[in-house]
Design an enzyme around this catalytic site. Sequence first.
Site, short mmCIF file in Angstrom:
data_model
loop_
_atom_site.label_atom_id
_atom_site.label_comp_id
_atom_site.label_asym_id
_atom_site.label_seq_id
_atom_site.Cartn_x
_atom_site.Cartn_y
_atom_site.Cartn_z
CE LYS A 147 5.10 -9.99 -5.67
NZ LYS A 147 5.19 -8.90 -6.64
CB CYS A 188 12.56 -4.66 -7.38
SG CYS A 188 11.35 -3.37 -7.56
CG HIS A 228 12.27 -8.28 -5.16
ND1 HIS A 228 12.06 -7.33 -4.20
CD2 HIS A 228 11.43 -7.98 -6.18
CE1 HIS A 228 11.12 -6.49 -4.61
NE2 HIS A 228 10.74 -6.85 -5.82
CG ASP A 278 11.16 -13.35 -1.69
OD1 ASP A 278 9.95 -13.58 -1.87
OD2 ASP A 278 11.76 -12.36 -2.19
CD GLN A 299 7.08 -13.10 -8.45
OE1 GLN A 299 6.14 -13.65 -9.03
NE2 GLN A 299 7.16 -11.78 -8.36
N1 C6P Z 1 8.05 -8.21 -7.12
C1 C6P Z 1 7.78 -7.68 -9.44
O1 C6P Z 1 7.33 -7.03 -10.38
P1 C6P Z 1 5.77 -6.95 -2.16
O2 C6P Z 1 5.95 -5.72 -2.97
O3 C6P Z 1 6.17 -6.76 -0.73
O4 C6P Z 1 4.41 -7.56 -2.32
O5 C6P Z 1 6.75 -8.05 -2.80
C2 C6P Z 1 8.11 -7.80 -2.89
C3 C6P Z 1 8.79 -8.93 -3.60
C4 C6P Z 1 9.65 -9.75 -2.91
N2 C6P Z 1 10.24 -10.79 -3.48
C5 C6P Z 1 10.02 -11.11 -4.75
C6 C6P Z 1 10.69 -12.31 -5.35
C7 C6P Z 1 9.18 -10.30 -5.52
O6 C6P Z 1 8.98 -10.61 -6.80
C8 C6P Z 1 8.56 -9.17 -4.95
C9 C6P Z 1 7.71 -8.25 -5.75
C10 C6P Z 1 7.26 -7.44 -8.06
O7 C6P Z 1 8.66 -8.54 -9.62
C11 C6P Z 1 7.20 -5.97 -7.74
S1 C6P Z 1 8.80 -5.24 -7.64
#
Ligand code: C6P
Length: 426
Positions: free
Chosen positions: A242, A384, A138, A216, A219
Amino acid sequence: MTAPAAAVENEQRDSAVFDVERLRACFPILEREVRGHRLVYLDNAASAQRPEVVIDAVSDCYRTYYANAHRGVHALSEQSTDAYEAARAKVARFIGAPDSHEVVFTRGTTESLNLVAQSYGRRHLEPGDEVLLTEMEHHSNIVPWQLVCEQTGARVLAAPITDDGELDLDRFAGMLNERTRVVALAHVSNALGTVNDIPAVVELTRARSDAAVVVDGAQAVPHMAVDVAALGCDFYAFSGHKMYGPGGIGVLWGRRELLAAMPPYHGGGSMITRVTFERSEYMAPPQRFEAGTPAIAPAIGLGVAVEFLESTGLDPIERHEQELLSHTMEVLNDLPWVRVPGHASNAGSARAAVVSLVIDGAHPHDVATILDEQGIAIRAGHHCAQPLMDRLGVPATVRASFGLYNTHEEVDLLVSGLHEVRRIFG
Ligand code: C6P
């Protein structure tokens, strides 16, 4: 009891415990209609919904005891501080952190990864050093490393994935060397659902470099039991929103000795022991990394989300979502006009319940719009993860991502929606 008998008993207990209709009733938003249809929420990877207990915990904090934390001796401040710190302890237990001082509250995964890049990365990276990522990251696990590499003269490299959407571990190993200072990768890909074998990545990394392994986990934490000690990594980042918690709160877990040696990322109130105009001395972690008034009520709500996940059971959640994934893949197999790029064909590969689709002749945004007309919420776009889209050779996909409250019936509604897309686009 024999092993098979025990397995049957476990299964019976899980299916008794995992009552999806009872769980759905915990989420008020699932009762609403969208465009005249019952909401089918399949955008959980972007952000999940919140159960009533989480909503109530946040509301109760504001209604009955909210005040700033770590700043007052009055009763409300003490109560807020205790609740905020209790949430930290719950999060630590949830991810198997040996010590709650290793849990830093942030605004989310993005901030957690920026914190590691700017604090750990800036201190350890030198010109010529390497930060090894993967092709499935991401942007939150790419851009912070590019920024720190620009500042330090280090460079970003990406280990390739296979056509099946899996990290190519041999080629990853081949890219590790004594210049590798950081390995940063997703536990679970947000676009493909690939579950990376973190212990294997850690073992390879330790054998060939002294790099820190940054995971990271955005997910992963809503979908499977995570134990940072068992994973063996050095840092683990995730977001509250999430995992059925509030927005605006996230976590960075780091090994205590690494956090203790890292400079602050932000400066301000509540992270110092002494300030003069000449210099400042900083508190120990985690306070050192939590400058300013924290997101108190969201942190407390996150603690309740953790309890909700624990009481539901991460293993039953994972099994339920795996059944949804198998059902989805089975029905999609019958639709020759739907492609699932980067989805491993070999049955043994580990996947979370995230499916990216490409439909012949229909732009993902049009697909999403047609599905929305039927009350089905999915995400369309590059998620993203533009370098991953480039690798897959597609500009965008339609993504269905499942949560603990989704049902087989909702998978079937998604498939009927795809048939409608097909009918419209011929
Ligand atoms: N992915 C998706 O629709 P934040 O925005 O900081 O809570 O998370 C960022 C982020 C980082 N790593 C991974 C693997 C992610 O999936 C995400 C967020 C969302 O896939 C929004 S782009």
